[in-house]
Design an enzyme around this catalytic site. Structure first.
Site, PDB file in Angstrom:
ATOM      1  N   GLY A   1     -10.396   1.483 -37.332  1.00 25.68           N
ATOM      2  CA  GLY A   1     -11.314   0.251 -36.662  1.00 25.68           C
ATOM      3  C   GLY A   1     -12.548   0.656 -35.799  1.00 25.68           C
ATOM      4  O   GLY A   1     -12.924  -0.274 -35.668  1.00 25.68           O
TER       5      GLY A   1
ATOM      6  N   GLU B   1      -5.607   6.154 -38.089  1.00 33.42           N
ATOM      7  CA  GLU B   1      -6.687   5.348 -39.250  1.00 33.42           C
ATOM      8  C   GLU B   1      -7.340   5.269 -39.625  1.00 33.42           C
ATOM      9  O   GLU B   1      -8.143   3.917 -40.117  1.00 33.42           O
ATOM     10  CB  GLU B   1      -5.251   4.577 -39.939  1.00 33.42           C
ATOM     11  CG  GLU B   1      -3.888   4.334 -39.664  1.00 33.42           C
ATOM     12  CD  GLU B   1      -3.316   3.091 -40.093  1.00 33.42           C
ATOM     13  OE1 GLU B   1      -4.055   2.209 -40.830  1.00 33.42           O
ATOM     14  OE2 GLU B   1      -1.669   2.847 -40.213  1.00 33.42           O
TER      15      GLU B   1
ATOM     16  N   GLY C   1     -11.481   4.685 -41.571  1.00 32.07           N
ATOM     17  CA  GLY C   1     -11.727   5.018 -41.891  1.00 32.07           C
ATOM     18  C   GLY C   1     -13.857   4.845 -42.267  1.00 32.07           C
ATOM     19  O   GLY C   1     -13.693   5.915 -42.648  1.00 32.07           O
TER      20      GLY C   1
ATOM     21  N   ARG D   1     -22.035  -5.629 -47.628  1.00 38.00           N
ATOM     22  CA  ARG D   1     -22.014  -5.844 -46.331  1.00 38.00           C
ATOM     23  C   ARG D   1     -22.834  -6.003 -45.875  1.00 38.00           C
ATOM     24  O   ARG D   1     -22.152  -7.140 -44.703  1.00 38.00           O
ATOM     25  CB  ARG D   1     -21.641  -4.351 -45.800  1.00 38.00           C
ATOM     26  CG  ARG D   1     -20.445  -3.822 -46.137  1.00 38.00           C
ATOM     27  CD  ARG D   1     -20.248  -2.445 -45.434  1.00 38.00           C
ATOM     28  NE  ARG D   1     -19.877  -2.524 -43.861  1.00 38.00           N
ATOM     29  CZ  ARG D   1     -20.978  -2.828 -43.013  1.00 38.00           C
ATOM     30  NH1 ARG D   1     -21.695  -2.387 -42.745  1.00 38.00           N
ATOM     31  NH2 ARG D   1     -20.451  -3.117 -41.349  1.00 38.00           N
TER      32      ARG D   1
ATOM     33  N   CYS E   1     -29.409 -13.493 -58.290  1.00 42.45           N
ATOM     34  CA  CYS E   1     -29.759 -14.732 -58.327  1.00 42.45           C
ATOM     35  C   CYS E   1     -29.326 -15.241 -56.914  1.00 42.45           C
ATOM     36  O   CYS E   1     -28.429 -16.265 -57.448  1.00 42.45           O
ATOM     37  CB  CYS E   1     -29.073 -15.627 -59.209  1.00 42.45           C
ATOM     38  SG  CYS E   1     -29.213 -13.899 -61.036  1.00 42.45           S
ATOM     39  N   GLU E   2     -29.478 -15.029 -55.906  1.00 44.48           N
ATOM     40  CA  GLU E   2     -28.313 -15.403 -54.716  1.00 44.48           C
ATOM     41  C   GLU E   2     -29.235 -15.316 -54.136  1.00 44.48           C
ATOM     42  O   GLU E   2     -30.111 -13.899 -53.699  1.00 44.48           O
ATOM     43  CB  GLU E   2     -27.088 -15.215 -54.420  1.00 44.48           C
ATOM     44  CG  GLU E   2     -26.118 -13.802 -55.535  1.00 44.48           C
ATOM     45  CD  GLU E   2     -24.962 -15.181 -55.053  1.00 44.48           C
ATOM     46  OE1 GLU E   2     -24.884 -16.106 -54.671  1.00 44.48           O
ATOM     47  OE2 GLU E   2     -24.182 -15.553 -56.275  1.00 44.48           O
TER      48      GLU E   2
ATOM     49  N   TYR F   1     -17.519   1.148 -47.266  1.00 47.65           N
ATOM     50  CA  TYR F   1     -16.903  -0.095 -47.660  1.00 47.65           C
ATOM     51  C   TYR F   1     -18.591  -0.181 -48.237  1.00 47.65           C
ATOM     52  O   TYR F   1     -19.613  -1.424 -48.225  1.00 47.65           O
ATOM     53  CB  TYR F   1     -16.952  -0.820 -46.424  1.00 47.65           C
ATOM     54  CG  TYR F   1     -16.128  -0.576 -45.680  1.00 47.65           C
ATOM     55  CD1 TYR F   1     -14.703  -0.945 -46.671  1.00 47.65           C
ATOM     56  CD2 TYR F   1     -15.816  -0.213 -44.253  1.00 47.65           C
ATOM     57  CE1 TYR F   1     -12.977  -0.680 -45.946  1.00 47.65           C
ATOM     58  CE2 TYR F   1     -14.889  -0.101 -43.966  1.00 47.65           C
ATOM     59  CZ  TYR F   1     -13.502   0.134 -44.812  1.00 47.65           C
ATOM     60  OH  TYR F   1     -11.992   0.658 -43.627  1.00 47.65           O
TER      61      TYR F   1
HETATM   62  C1  LIG Z   1      -4.665  -1.145 -41.491  1.00 49.65           C
HETATM   63  C2  LIG Z   1      -5.838  -0.686 -41.560  1.00 49.65           C
HETATM   64  N1  LIG Z   1      -5.740   0.875 -40.395  1.00 49.65           N
HETATM   65  C3  LIG Z   1      -7.465   0.671 -41.260  1.00 49.65           C
HETATM   66  C4  LIG Z   1      -8.449   0.219 -41.599  1.00 49.65           C
HETATM   67  C5  LIG Z   1      -9.474   0.877 -41.216  1.00 49.65           C
HETATM   68  O1  LIG Z   1     -10.402   1.012 -40.930  1.00 49.65           O
HETATM   69  P1  LIG Z   1     -12.298   0.757 -40.331  1.00 49.65           P
HETATM   70  O2  LIG Z   1     -12.687   1.132 -42.202  1.00 49.65           O
HETATM   71  O3  LIG Z   1     -12.660   0.009 -39.460  1.00 49.65           O
HETATM   72  O4  LIG Z   1     -11.110   2.049 -39.106  1.00 49.65           O
HETATM   73  C6  LIG Z   1      -8.179  -0.815 -41.768  1.00 49.65           C
HETATM   74  C7  LIG Z   1      -9.699  -1.645 -42.514  1.00 49.65           C
HETATM   75  O5  LIG Z   1      -9.005  -2.612 -43.084  1.00 49.65           O
HETATM   76  C8  LIG Z   1      -6.527  -1.247 -41.694  1.00 49.65           C
HETATM   77  O6  LIG Z   1      -7.037  -2.928 -41.921  1.00 49.65           O
END
Ligand SMILES: Cc1ncc(COP(=O)(O)O)c(C=O)c1O
Length: 383
Positions: free
Chosen positions: A218, A246, A248, A284, A313-314, A342
């Site tokens: 996050g 975790e 992303g 996004r 078309c939006e 994303y």
């Molecule tokens: C459980 C969980 N972990 C990790 C992530 C990764 O989040 P980010 O890409 O913001 O680091 C998400 C994203 O939705 C998630 O739901």
């Protein structure tokens, strides 16, 4: 001027000429650098890449080779992780509404499950390893759709329920590894993480020591990573737990750029710069009002502010608003930055638009890591 981590304009022009537009380009060096920044901040924490941000197999293999595990939230993501070579302790299976197929695949591969509600204790395959996702009931500083730890969100068990769910896991013959928290995405204010980890730490008296604290991801770009890491480590230490994370977005966002060509202009009282990418290539801005840095790859004096309008078309199909540009002309190129997370992952075939090719700059050459789709690819499964 492009930020230093981006690829130089001449290289971007070369990619657009060779592979066409819209085009996703990635920098392998920037992906590696982002992982180094994460490891620099989080030390020996185990890193599970949340592949929802960008599931391209070449990127997965590169991260897997660097010792990164994967967090998966669908049967397809589990299959990708397996295809990229991950198994056992390198895999987390997560999600608020897991199907039998996901439990079975996770069990076959020896993954760790994230439990999202108490009822899952009875659904887990026998003798599973699991973490309990806790919803810390916090309002955080991000778009509503991206906040996952607010009181009304669908994720996790409440703070009050968490100790009993850990106990139920043990009673059910599973290994209750510990707690998991993920409060949302694109969060730049480190204080949100401090608050969330603090609420988990308050459970210490009821849970006793734990093996693992998974602090989720996050982290917004530009967030104080070292500050977040310090607080996550403090929470893990309070439980005597190993720290897992975790990320992303943080790992892949800056490695990716979307290249789009100007198709024309239109002046109606507003200035529209019409481009060949839009909501189908990069959702996004429309979905989260996200702002991506836009760099024109041509020279000239600025001619005012332009809305970057895509082909859909939006009316909401705008990649940027009020972007200062030199006079745009058909054929000019724009680089839309911070698009590695994303971006391609959320691209769609709406309007039977073929998804873009994706290419990786390895330092020596471009490697095509996803072919451009054709209309035939799109309707291939139709009968
Ligand atoms: C459980 C969980 N972990 C990790 C992530 C990764 O989040 P980010 O890409 O913001 O680091 C998400 C994203 O939705 C998630 O739901």
């Amino acid at each position: 001027m492009l930020p230093a981590h981006h690829l130089p304009p001449a290289l971007l022009r070369d990619a657009a000429d060779r592979f066409g537009t819209p085009l996703y380009v990635y920098s392998a060096a920037e992906l590696d650098a982002a992982l180094e920044r994460v490891r620099g901040a989080f030390g020996d924490a185990r890193v599970y890449y949340a592949m929802k941000a960008n599931p391209n197999l070449t990127l997965l293999r590169r991260l897997h080779a660097a010792g990164v595990g994967f967090e998966c939230v669908s049967p397809g993501e589990i299959a990708r992780a397996e295809h990229a070579g991950a198994a056992g302790e390198q895999l987390i299976v997560n999600g608020p509404a897991k199907t039998d197929a996901e439990y079975a695949a996770g069990a076959r591969l020896g993954a760790t499950f994230i439990l999202d509600r108490a009822e899952e204790v009875g659904l887990l395959p026998p003798q599973s390893r699991a973490l309990v996702r806790v919803n810390p009931a916090l309002d955080v500083s991000t778009h509503d759709h991206l906040a996952t730890g607010a009181a009304g969100s669908k994720f996790g068990v409440t703070l009050a329920q968490a100790p009993a769910v850990l106990e139920a896991l043990r009673a059910g013959g599973h290994t209750a590894l510990g707690l998991h928290v993920h409060i949302g995405s694109a969060i730049r204010d480190a204080r949100d993480f401090t608050a969330a980890f603090g609420r988990l730490t308050d459970l210490r008296g009821q849970t006793g020591p734990l093996d693992v604290l998974d602090a989720g991801g996050g982290w917004g770009l530009g967030a104080d990573l070292h500050g977040i890491a310090r607080e996550a480590r403090r929470a893990a230490d309070a439980f005597g737990a190993q720290l897992w994370v975790e990320p992303g977005r943080y790992l892949v966002a800056q490695a990716g750029t979307l290249l789009t060509r100007v198709v024309g202009i239109k002046r109606t009282g507003r200035n529209f710069c019409l481009v060949d990418a839009g909501m189908t290539e990069l959702l996004r801005p429309m979905l989260y009002a996200a702002q991506h840095p836009v760099t024109p790859l041509w020279e000239g004096a600025e001619t005012g502010e332009w809305d970057l309008a895509g082909p859909a078309c939006e009316s909401g199909d705008l990649l940027g608003r009020n972007v200062a540009l030199p006079a745009p002309e058909r054929g000019h190129l724009l680089a839309i930055g911070e698009a590695g997370a994303y971006g391609a992952a959320m691209s769609s075939n709406y309007l039977t638009r073929a998804r873009p090719a994706e290419v990786l700059w390895t330092g020596q050459d471009w490697q095509v890591i996803r072919q451009r789709e054709t209309p035939q690819d799109i309707w291939a499964a139709e009968v």
